[in-house]
Design a protein around this motif. Structure first.
Motif, PDB file in Angstrom:
ATOM      1  N   ARG A  71       0.817  -1.215   0.000  1.00 16.65           N
ATOM      2  CA  ARG A  71       0.000   0.000   0.000  1.00 16.65           C
ATOM      3  C   ARG A  71       0.854   1.270   0.000  1.00 16.65           C
ATOM      4  N   ASP A  72       2.009   1.246   0.658  1.00 13.14           N
ATOM      5  CA  ASP A  72       2.893   2.420   0.614  1.00 13.14           C
ATOM      6  C   ASP A  72       3.386   2.658  -0.808  1.00 13.14           C
ATOM      7  N   ALA A  73       3.720   1.559  -1.502  1.00 16.20           N
ATOM      8  CA  ALA A  73       4.160   1.678  -2.892  1.00 16.20           C
ATOM      9  C   ALA A  73       3.017   2.173  -3.773  1.00 16.20           C
ATOM     10  N   GLU A  74       1.804   1.678  -3.519  1.00 14.92           N
ATOM     11  CA  GLU A  74       0.643   2.150  -4.294  1.00 14.92           C
ATOM     12  C   GLU A  74       0.488   3.660  -4.164  1.00 14.92           C
ATOM     13  N   HIS A  75       0.635   4.173  -2.951  1.00 17.83           N
ATOM     14  CA  HIS A  75       0.520   5.611  -2.718  1.00 17.83           C
ATOM     15  C   HIS A  75       1.606   6.365  -3.477  1.00 17.83           C
ATOM     16  N   ALA A  76       2.855   5.937  -3.325  1.00 19.16           N
ATOM     17  CA  ALA A  76       3.970   6.618  -3.984  1.00 19.16           C
ATOM     18  C   ALA A  76       3.839   6.548  -5.504  1.00 19.16           C
ATOM     19  N   ASN A  77       3.427   5.403  -6.010  1.00 19.68           N
ATOM     20  CA  ASN A  77       3.308   5.241  -7.454  1.00 19.68           C
ATOM     21  C   ASN A  77       2.124   6.027  -8.017  1.00 19.68           C
ATOM     22  N   SER A  78       1.079   6.186  -7.219  1.00 19.81           N
ATOM     23  CA  SER A  78      -0.054   7.021  -7.644  1.00 19.81           C
ATOM     24  C   SER A  78       0.384   8.468  -7.796  1.00 19.81           C
ATOM     25  N   ILE A  79       1.233   8.934  -6.889  1.00 20.65           N
ATOM     26  CA  ILE A  79       1.770  10.297  -6.989  1.00 20.65           C
ATOM     27  C   ILE A  79       2.622  10.436  -8.249  1.00 20.65           C
ATOM     28  N   ALA A  80       3.454   9.431  -8.525  1.00 23.95           N
ATOM     29  CA  ALA A  80       4.308   9.471  -9.712  1.00 23.95           C
ATOM     30  C   ALA A  80       3.470   9.483 -10.987  1.00 23.95           C
ATOM     31  N   GLY A 140      -3.297   4.004   8.400  1.00 25.71           N
ATOM     32  CA  GLY A 140      -3.916   3.499   9.616  1.00 25.71           C
ATOM     33  C   GLY A 140      -5.397   3.234   9.453  1.00 25.71           C
ATOM     34  N   LEU A 141      -6.022   3.937   8.515  1.00 28.66           N
ATOM     35  CA  LEU A 141      -7.446   3.736   8.226  1.00 28.66           C
ATOM     36  C   LEU A 141      -7.654   2.867   6.991  1.00 28.66           C
ATOM     37  N   GLY A 142      -6.570   2.556   6.291  1.00 30.73           N
ATOM     38  CA  GLY A 142      -6.703   1.809   5.049  1.00 30.73           C
ATOM     39  C   GLY A 142      -7.352   2.633   3.961  1.00 30.73           C
ATOM     40  N   VAL A 143      -6.920   3.903   3.832  1.00 29.64           N
ATOM     41  CA  VAL A 143      -7.601   4.837   2.928  1.00 29.64           C
ATOM     42  C   VAL A 143      -6.591   5.574   2.051  1.00 29.64           C
ATOM     43  N   LEU A 144      -6.916   5.688   0.776  1.00 27.26           N
ATOM     44  CA  LEU A 144      -6.212   6.557  -0.166  1.00 27.26           C
ATOM     45  C   LEU A 144      -7.262   7.471  -0.798  1.00 27.26           C
ATOM     46  N   VAL A 145      -6.983   8.773  -0.808  1.00 25.13           N
ATOM     47  CA  VAL A 145      -7.925   9.741  -1.378  1.00 25.13           C
ATOM     48  C   VAL A 145      -7.297  10.358  -2.625  1.00 25.13           C
ATOM     49  N   VAL A 146      -7.978  10.202  -3.752  1.00 20.39           N
ATOM     50  CA  VAL A 146      -7.508  10.792  -5.007  1.00 20.39           C
ATOM     51  C   VAL A 146      -8.605  11.676  -5.580  1.00 20.39           C
ATOM     52  N   GLY A 147      -8.228  12.510  -6.522  1.00 12.86           N
ATOM     53  CA  GLY A 147      -9.210  13.386  -7.150  1.00 12.86           C
ATOM     54  C   GLY A 147     -10.153  12.604  -8.054  1.00 12.86           C
ATOM     55  N   PHE A 148     -11.409  13.019  -8.061  1.00 13.21           N
ATOM     56  CA  PHE A 148     -12.378  12.444  -8.995  1.00 13.21           C
ATOM     57  C   PHE A 148     -12.191  13.132 -10.342  1.00 13.21           C
ATOM     58  N   LEU A 149     -12.077  12.355 -11.405  1.00  8.49           N
ATOM     59  CA  LEU A 149     -11.876  12.901 -12.749  1.00  8.49           C
ATOM     60  C   LEU A 149     -13.245  13.097 -13.396  1.00  8.49           C
ATOM     61  N   PRO A 150     -13.686  14.356 -13.519  1.00  9.55           N
ATOM     62  CA  PRO A 150     -15.061  14.607 -13.979  1.00  9.55           C
ATOM     63  C   PRO A 150     -15.233  14.366 -15.475  1.00  9.55           C
ATOM     64  N   GLY A 151     -16.464  14.057 -15.842  1.00  6.51           N
ATOM     65  CA  GLY A 151     -16.829  13.944 -17.250  1.00  6.51           C
ATOM     66  C   GLY A 151     -16.187  12.783 -17.967  1.00  6.51           C
ATOM     67  N   CYS A 152     -15.755  11.773 -17.240  1.00  4.81           N
ATOM     68  CA  CYS A 152     -15.046  10.656 -17.857  1.00  4.81           C
ATOM     69  C   CYS A 152     -15.959   9.459 -18.101  1.00  4.81           C
ATOM     70  N   HIS A 153     -15.725   8.824 -19.215  1.00  2.00           N
ATOM     71  CA  HIS A 153     -16.356   7.544 -19.528  1.00  2.00           C
ATOM     72  C   HIS A 153     -15.389   6.442 -19.127  1.00  2.00           C
ATOM     73  N   THR A 154     -15.864   5.480 -18.353  1.00  2.00           N
ATOM     74  CA  THR A 154     -15.033   4.336 -17.980  1.00  2.00           C
ATOM     75  C   THR A 154     -15.040   3.317 -19.105  1.00  2.00           C
ATOM     76  N   PHE A 155     -13.878   2.938 -19.566  1.00  5.65           N
ATOM     77  CA  PHE A 155     -13.777   1.997 -20.668  1.00  5.65           C
ATOM     78  C   PHE A 155     -14.430   0.660 -20.325  1.00  5.65           C
ATOM     79  N   THR A 156     -14.926   0.006 -21.358  1.00  7.74           N
ATOM     80  CA  THR A 156     -15.399  -1.369 -21.290  1.00  7.74           C
ATOM     81  C   THR A 156     -14.595  -2.170 -22.316  1.00  7.74           C
ATOM     82  N   GLU A 157     -14.801  -3.468 -22.325  1.00  4.88           N
ATOM     83  CA  GLU A 157     -14.113  -4.278 -23.336  1.00  4.88           C
ATOM     84  C   GLU A 157     -14.471  -3.821 -24.746  1.00  4.88           C
ATOM     85  N   ALA A 158     -15.693  -3.359 -24.934  1.00  7.29           N
ATOM     86  CA  ALA A 158     -16.101  -2.893 -26.263  1.00  7.29           C
ATOM     87  C   ALA A 158     -15.245  -1.719 -26.721  1.00  7.29           C
ATOM     88  N   ASP A 159     -14.857  -0.848 -25.796  1.00  9.89           N
ATOM     89  CA  ASP A 159     -14.015   0.290 -26.159  1.00  9.89           C
ATOM     90  C   ASP A 159     -12.642  -0.166 -26.638  1.00  9.89           C
TER      91      ASP A 159
END
Length: 302
Positions: free
Chosen positions: A57-66, A82-101
């Motif tokens: 999880r520490d690596a996940e945090h550092a790599n997310s910043i990178a 300590g809470l098991g939480v990572l907070v990132v910005g919500f990317l507005p107006g985005c379509h989440t890809f599907t396999e069809a994409d």
């Protein structure tokens, strides 16, 4: 739904008006969109500590910043291990890809461009090698008596051959996401964003491309187009390399599913069936008479 008391312990979200919406997807996290007067955020709450799955999880945090610095990942706002939480910005107006994409060939150059941006960014804090990950997963499965697919061990000698052949033209590693299933690719209409850095690490770029191909069960021609778009020209040895690493992706993630099936009691998901679908496709490739030629192609210069 995320417990109000948990959100109250996150300084950015404490004591402000907010709305909370659970987001779909995520097999090792629960994800929530939290909207406040100052903006919208995604709160990732660990569903498990990820130890068995080699999630750091520490690596996940550092790599997310990178990844954010590379201009391809969401901004990182807070990390509360300590809470098991990572907070990132919500990317507005985005379509989440599907396999069809990803089956839409028009999107493949865009995916290649997003990968190039990530791969050209800051190095990650750890490495990711599916040959080593698969070996560790196999040790866990055998030590704990988890289910192993039929004939799984029969293909290990071929895995050794693949690893040796790929070492011949090894050109080093770049920062890779390593888990680009469609749901981890977002489209804002102009550019693509890559999210979720649980398995991120410095890796062969052809693993990234082969894993994308594998996760969405794309035809071989789509992989050829993706690799060609990534490198800017058709390179037969890179296409073969990506196919072989895509095979290793299926073979390795099969054991991820076995571990989840045996150890995870908190998520209602049929991990075994998910893994067997990958394994059956891997078996088809392991037993394909063309595999030897593919290894020869990966080892020779164009």
């Amino acid at each position: 739904m995320a417990a109000p008391e948990l959100l109250d312990r996150i300084p950015l979200l404490s004591g402000v008006p907010r709305s909370v919406e659970e987001l779909p997807g995520g097999l090792t996290n629960h994800n929530y969109k939290v909207t406040t007067p100052s903006g919208a955020y995604v709160v990732r709450v660990w569903a498990s500590d990820g130890t068995l799955l080699a999630i750091d999880r520490d690596a996940e945090h550092a790599n997310s910043i990178a990844a954010a610095r590379a201009g391809v990942g969401a901004p990182v706002h807070d990390y509360l291990p300590g809470l098991g939480v990572l907070v990132v910005g919500f990317l507005p107006g985005c379509h989440t890809f599907t396999e069809a994409d990803l089956h839409d060939q028009a999107n493949l150059p865009r995916v290649a461009e997003a990968c190039r941006r990530l791969h050209a960014g800051p190095r990650f804090v750890r490495d990711f090698d599916m040959f080593e990950v698969q070996r560790r997963y196999l040790e866990i499965v055998r030590e704990r008596g988890f289910r192993l697919p039929p004939r799984y061990l029969d293909f290990m000698p071929t895995v050794t051959q693949i690893r040796k052949c790929l070492a011949i033209r090894d050109e080093g590693t770049v920062p890779c996401n390593n888990d680009l299933l469609p749901g981890n690719i977002l489209d804002d209409g102009e550019r693509l964003w890559l999210i979720d850095y649980e398995y991120a690490g410095n890796n062969d770029p052809c693993f990234e491309l082969g894993n994308i191909w594998s996760e969405s069960a794309l035809p071989p021609g789509h992989l050829e187009q993706l690799v060609t778009a990534y490198y800017g020209r058709r390179l037969r040895h890179k296409i073969a390399r990506a196919r072989l690493l895509g095979l290793m992706s299926k073979y390795g993630w099969t054991l991820w599913a076995s571990i989840q099936d045996g150890a995870n009691e908190t998520i209602d998901f049929d991990f075994w069936s998910w893994g067997m679908e990958k394994y059956e496709r891997a078996v088809a490739e392991f037993t394909d008479p063309g595999l030897t030629g593919l290894m020869e192609e990966a080892a020779r210069a164009d």
